[in-house]
Design a protein around this motif. Structure first.
Motif, PDB file in Angstrom:
ATOM      1  N   ILE A  47       0.867  -1.170   0.000  1.00  0.00           N
ATOM      2  CA  ILE A  47       0.000   0.000   0.000  1.00  0.00           C
ATOM      3  C   ILE A  47       0.905   1.221   0.000  1.00  0.00           C
ATOM      4  O   ILE A  47       1.811   1.325   0.832  1.00  0.00           O
ATOM      5  CB  ILE A  47      -0.928   0.031   1.223  1.00  0.00           C
ATOM      6  CG1 ILE A  47      -1.946  -1.099   1.138  1.00  0.00           C
ATOM      7  CG2 ILE A  47      -1.660   1.368   1.327  1.00  0.00           C
ATOM      8  CD1 ILE A  47      -2.859  -1.186   2.341  1.00  0.00           C
ATOM      9  N   LEU A  48       0.680   2.122  -0.924  1.00  0.00           N
ATOM     10  CA  LEU A  48       1.465   3.349  -1.009  1.00  0.00           C
ATOM     11  C   LEU A  48       0.630   4.515  -0.497  1.00  0.00           C
ATOM     12  O   LEU A  48      -0.427   4.820  -1.050  1.00  0.00           O
ATOM     13  CB  LEU A  48       1.896   3.611  -2.451  1.00  0.00           C
ATOM     14  CG  LEU A  48       2.652   4.919  -2.713  1.00  0.00           C
ATOM     15  CD1 LEU A  48       3.942   4.981  -1.914  1.00  0.00           C
ATOM     16  CD2 LEU A  48       2.924   5.089  -4.206  1.00  0.00           C
ATOM     17  N   HIS A  95       4.797  -1.650 -15.492  1.00  0.00           N
ATOM     18  CA  HIS A  95       5.313  -2.867 -14.856  1.00  0.00           C
ATOM     19  C   HIS A  95       4.219  -3.922 -14.718  1.00  0.00           C
ATOM     20  O   HIS A  95       4.401  -4.920 -14.010  1.00  0.00           O
ATOM     21  CB  HIS A  95       5.882  -2.530 -13.480  1.00  0.00           C
ATOM     22  CG  HIS A  95       7.039  -1.584 -13.511  1.00  0.00           C
ATOM     23  ND1 HIS A  95       8.351  -2.004 -13.694  1.00  0.00           N
ATOM     24  CD2 HIS A  95       7.087  -0.227 -13.403  1.00  0.00           C
ATOM     25  CE1 HIS A  95       9.153  -0.950 -13.678  1.00  0.00           C
ATOM     26  NE2 HIS A  95       8.415   0.141 -13.510  1.00  0.00           N
ATOM     27  N   GLY A  96       3.086  -3.694 -15.367  1.00  0.00           N
ATOM     28  CA  GLY A  96       2.003  -4.659 -15.330  1.00  0.00           C
ATOM     29  C   GLY A  96       1.217  -4.670 -14.037  1.00  0.00           C
ATOM     30  O   GLY A  96       0.588  -5.675 -13.691  1.00  0.00           O
ATOM     31  N   ILE A  97       1.214  -3.553 -13.319  1.00  0.00           N
ATOM     32  CA  ILE A  97       0.558  -3.472 -12.016  1.00  0.00           C
ATOM     33  C   ILE A  97      -0.565  -2.443 -12.069  1.00  0.00           C
ATOM     34  O   ILE A  97      -0.360  -1.306 -12.507  1.00  0.00           O
ATOM     35  CB  ILE A  97       1.566  -3.089 -10.915  1.00  0.00           C
ATOM     36  CG1 ILE A  97       2.658  -4.159 -10.810  1.00  0.00           C
ATOM     37  CG2 ILE A  97       0.867  -2.904  -9.568  1.00  0.00           C
ATOM     38  CD1 ILE A  97       3.801  -3.763  -9.904  1.00  0.00           C
ATOM     39  N   ALA A  98      -1.738  -2.847 -11.609  1.00  0.00           N
ATOM     40  CA  ALA A  98      -2.867  -1.927 -11.514  1.00  0.00           C
ATOM     41  C   ALA A  98      -2.822  -1.197 -10.175  1.00  0.00           C
ATOM     42  O   ALA A  98      -2.371  -1.748  -9.165  1.00  0.00           O
ATOM     43  CB  ALA A  98      -4.181  -2.690 -11.646  1.00  0.00           C
ATOM     44  N   VAL A  99      -3.278   0.047 -10.184  1.00  0.00           N
ATOM     45  CA  VAL A  99      -3.342   0.831  -8.950  1.00  0.00           C
ATOM     46  C   VAL A  99      -4.773   1.313  -8.740  1.00  0.00           C
ATOM     47  O   VAL A  99      -5.588   1.323  -9.664  1.00  0.00           O
ATOM     48  CB  VAL A  99      -2.382   2.048  -8.985  1.00  0.00           C
ATOM     49  CG1 VAL A  99      -0.947   1.592  -9.177  1.00  0.00           C
ATOM     50  CG2 VAL A  99      -2.795   3.042 -10.072  1.00  0.00           C
ATOM     51  N   ARG A 124      -9.360  -6.373  -0.047  1.00  0.00           N
ATOM     52  CA  ARG A 124      -9.757  -6.984  -1.312  1.00  0.00           C
ATOM     53  C   ARG A 124      -8.853  -6.511  -2.454  1.00  0.00           C
ATOM     54  O   ARG A 124      -8.457  -7.304  -3.315  1.00  0.00           O
ATOM     55  CB  ARG A 124     -11.217  -6.625  -1.616  1.00  0.00           C
ATOM     56  CG  ARG A 124     -11.760  -7.326  -2.854  1.00  0.00           C
ATOM     57  CD  ARG A 124     -11.695  -8.828  -2.707  1.00  0.00           C
ATOM     58  NE  ARG A 124     -12.232  -9.516  -3.862  1.00  0.00           N
ATOM     59  CZ  ARG A 124     -11.837 -10.730  -4.261  1.00  0.00           C
ATOM     60  NH1 ARG A 124     -10.895 -11.368  -3.583  1.00  0.00           N
ATOM     61  NH2 ARG A 124     -12.381 -11.288  -5.312  1.00  0.00           N
ATOM     62  N   LEU A 125      -8.526  -5.237  -2.452  1.00  0.00           N
ATOM     63  CA  LEU A 125      -7.620  -4.708  -3.474  1.00  0.00           C
ATOM     64  C   LEU A 125      -6.274  -5.431  -3.439  1.00  0.00           C
ATOM     65  O   LEU A 125      -5.713  -5.792  -4.486  1.00  0.00           O
ATOM     66  CB  LEU A 125      -7.420  -3.205  -3.277  1.00  0.00           C
ATOM     67  CG  LEU A 125      -8.597  -2.314  -3.670  1.00  0.00           C
ATOM     68  CD1 LEU A 125      -8.401  -0.908  -3.112  1.00  0.00           C
ATOM     69  CD2 LEU A 125      -8.759  -2.271  -5.194  1.00  0.00           C
ATOM     70  N   LEU A 126      -5.751  -5.645  -2.244  1.00  0.00           N
ATOM     71  CA  LEU A 126      -4.465  -6.334  -2.110  1.00  0.00           C
ATOM     72  C   LEU A 126      -4.557  -7.760  -2.618  1.00  0.00           C
ATOM     73  O   LEU A 126      -3.653  -8.249  -3.319  1.00  0.00           O
ATOM     74  CB  LEU A 126      -4.018  -6.317  -0.645  1.00  0.00           C
ATOM     75  CG  LEU A 126      -3.624  -4.948  -0.083  1.00  0.00           C
ATOM     76  CD1 LEU A 126      -3.362  -5.046   1.413  1.00  0.00           C
ATOM     77  CD2 LEU A 126      -2.404  -4.380  -0.798  1.00  0.00           C
ATOM     78  N   HIS A 127      -5.644  -8.444  -2.297  1.00  0.00           N
ATOM     79  CA  HIS A 127      -5.811  -9.828  -2.755  1.00  0.00           C
ATOM     80  C   HIS A 127      -5.961  -9.902  -4.273  1.00  0.00           C
ATOM     81  O   HIS A 127      -5.658 -10.938  -4.873  1.00  0.00           O
ATOM     82  CB  HIS A 127      -7.028 -10.456  -2.072  1.00  0.00           C
ATOM     83  CG  HIS A 127      -6.784 -10.761  -0.629  1.00  0.00           C
ATOM     84  ND1 HIS A 127      -7.801 -11.016   0.266  1.00  0.00           N
ATOM     85  CD2 HIS A 127      -5.637 -10.834   0.088  1.00  0.00           C
ATOM     86  CE1 HIS A 127      -7.277 -11.245   1.461  1.00  0.00           C
ATOM     87  NE2 HIS A 127      -5.977 -11.123   1.380  1.00  0.00           N
ATOM     88  N   LEU A 128      -6.423  -8.831  -4.879  1.00  0.00           N
ATOM     89  CA  LEU A 128      -6.552  -8.775  -6.344  1.00  0.00           C
ATOM     90  C   LEU A 128      -5.263  -8.354  -7.027  1.00  0.00           C
ATOM     91  O   LEU A 128      -5.216  -8.226  -8.251  1.00  0.00           O
ATOM     92  CB  LEU A 128      -7.684  -7.811  -6.723  1.00  0.00           C
ATOM     93  CG  LEU A 128      -9.105  -8.283  -6.395  1.00  0.00           C
ATOM     94  CD1 LEU A 128     -10.109  -7.149  -6.609  1.00  0.00           C
ATOM     95  CD2 LEU A 128      -9.480  -9.500  -7.250  1.00  0.00           C
ATOM     96  N   GLY A 129      -4.219  -8.118  -6.241  1.00  0.00           N
ATOM     97  CA  GLY A 129      -2.931  -7.748  -6.818  1.00  0.00           C
ATOM     98  C   GLY A 129      -2.768  -6.280  -7.125  1.00  0.00           C
ATOM     99  O   GLY A 129      -1.810  -5.868  -7.783  1.00  0.00           O
TER     100      GLY A 129
END
Length: 365
Positions: A47-48, A95-99, A124-129
């Motif tokens: 988490i940023l 980098h292929g990462i959703a925010v 839930r957001l964290l579990h979804l990557g």
């Protein structure tokens, strides 16, 4: 600890992301994202907590410096937050990462239902990557109830999501035992308040666009450590080394156990609206026996407050021993002092047969 942590909260300050004149420092943002993305792609949940919205909005609005009034700060945040998120979305996307964007107010972490909703959404957001990017909701925050800076917000978010550690990044590489330019030595570890005795802690960073400085980093790291979460204070330039577990910055070791986030807010962040002076018996009940505060033990009332406001509880010598959320207004309380709840119920009504501050809404300092 940081090398093996599976869930991290990382906070970055305005001075690390924006220029003195306002606007986003593209290279600095891209460098930070590269470090965080590499760690996320190795499986760590991140988490940023990102400052910079107000600073990013300065240049588009033609403002030469951070505004002092709340309305203009809110306007700048409204403009800058979209710009900041656009840059993060693009940078992490490479980098292929959703925010995702998560804007919080202090009230969101104080009220039980909103707190639960915030936890579920972030989890839930964290579990979804996804990498949630958190900021204080400056556009709707008020002077009376706000975090005050994102360092404290980051500490509470780390507590909320049960993070393994908190990393606080700025333009200063560590806490020193004096001004760094005067040959001071880095403090590598803080195990408790005694380690900070006599340490001079500076405030605003050199860029002058943030609200905190080292003092709020130390406060936030202390909040985290006292609630069971270790914290590291270091510079954004050291982010890669820090996440690899190298000996950089200042490490705040755990020196407490987890407790409700509402009590953390009450102990460290709440703006008290008044003071209740207690007799010796009430002080012992509240401080030593962890009991609720009853009207019979109160001798004086100071300040103007409403039910639910935070107040200080002090002994007859003026030493503050606790803080709590009061159940009666400053208008109601004076006629209740020194009287038992049964007596008050008989003369004023059953609504007065209750605690002035319930033990669940009280924190001993």
């Amino acid at each position: 600890m940081l090398r093996t942590a599976s869930r991290l909260v990382v906070k970055v300050g305005s001075s690390s992301l924006t220029s003195v004149a306002g606007g986003i420092a593209e290279d600095a943002l891209l460098d930070l994202v590269e470090v965080l993305a590499a760690r996320r792609n190795r499986g760590t949940e991140l988490i940023l907590v990102s400052s910079g919205a107000i600073a990013a909005g300065l240049a588009p609005l033609g403002l030469g410096r951070r505004p002092r009034d709340l309305a203009t700060q809110q306007a700048a945040a409204s403009v800058g937050q979209g710009l900041l998120m656009a840059r993060y979305t693009q940078a992490f996307g490479a980098h292929g990462i959703a925010v995702s964007q998560v804007l919080l107010t202090a009230e969101d972490l104080m009220r039980r239902q909103q707190y639960a909703n915030a936890y579920r959404a972030l989890n839930r957001l964290l579990h979804l990557g996804v990498v949630p990017i958190v900021n204080e909701n400056d556009t709707v925050a008020t002077h009376e109830i706000r975090f005050g800076d994102n360092d404290r917000l980051a500490a509470l978010v780390a507590h909320l999501v049960k993070a393994d550690a908190l990393v606080l990044l700025s333009d200063v590489d560590a806490l020193y035992d004096g001004p760094p330019k005067a040959g001071a030595k880095r403090i590598p570890q803080v195990s408790g308040p005694a380690d900070l005795e006599g340490v001079s802690i500076g405030r605003t960073g050199k860029a002058g666009v943030g609200t905190g400085g080292m003092v709020t980093k130390v406060e936030a790291a202390t909040i985290a450590a006292e609630s069971g979460i270790p914290a590291l204070v270091t510079s954004t330039a050291n982010a890669s080394q820090a996440l690899d577990g190298n000996d950089v910055g200042t490490w705040f070791s755990v020196n407490g156990s987890r407790r409700p986030v509402r009590l953390l807010w009450l102990a460290h962040l709440a703006t008290v609206q008044g003071r209740l002076t207690l007799d010796d018996g009430a002080v012992q009940a509240v401080r030593d026996r962890h009991r609720s505060l009853l009207p019979a033990g109160i001798t004086t009332v100071k300040g103007t407050f409403e039910p639910g406001d935070p107040v200080e509880l002090a002994d007859v010598e003026g030493h503050v021993v606790a803080r709590g959320l009061v159940n009666f207004s400053s208008y109601e309380l004076p006629r209740m002092l020194g009287r038992s709840t049964k007596e008050l119920s008989a003369s004023l009504g059953r609504q007065y047969e209750r605690e002035v501050v319930h033990v669940d809404d009280l924190v001993v300092l």
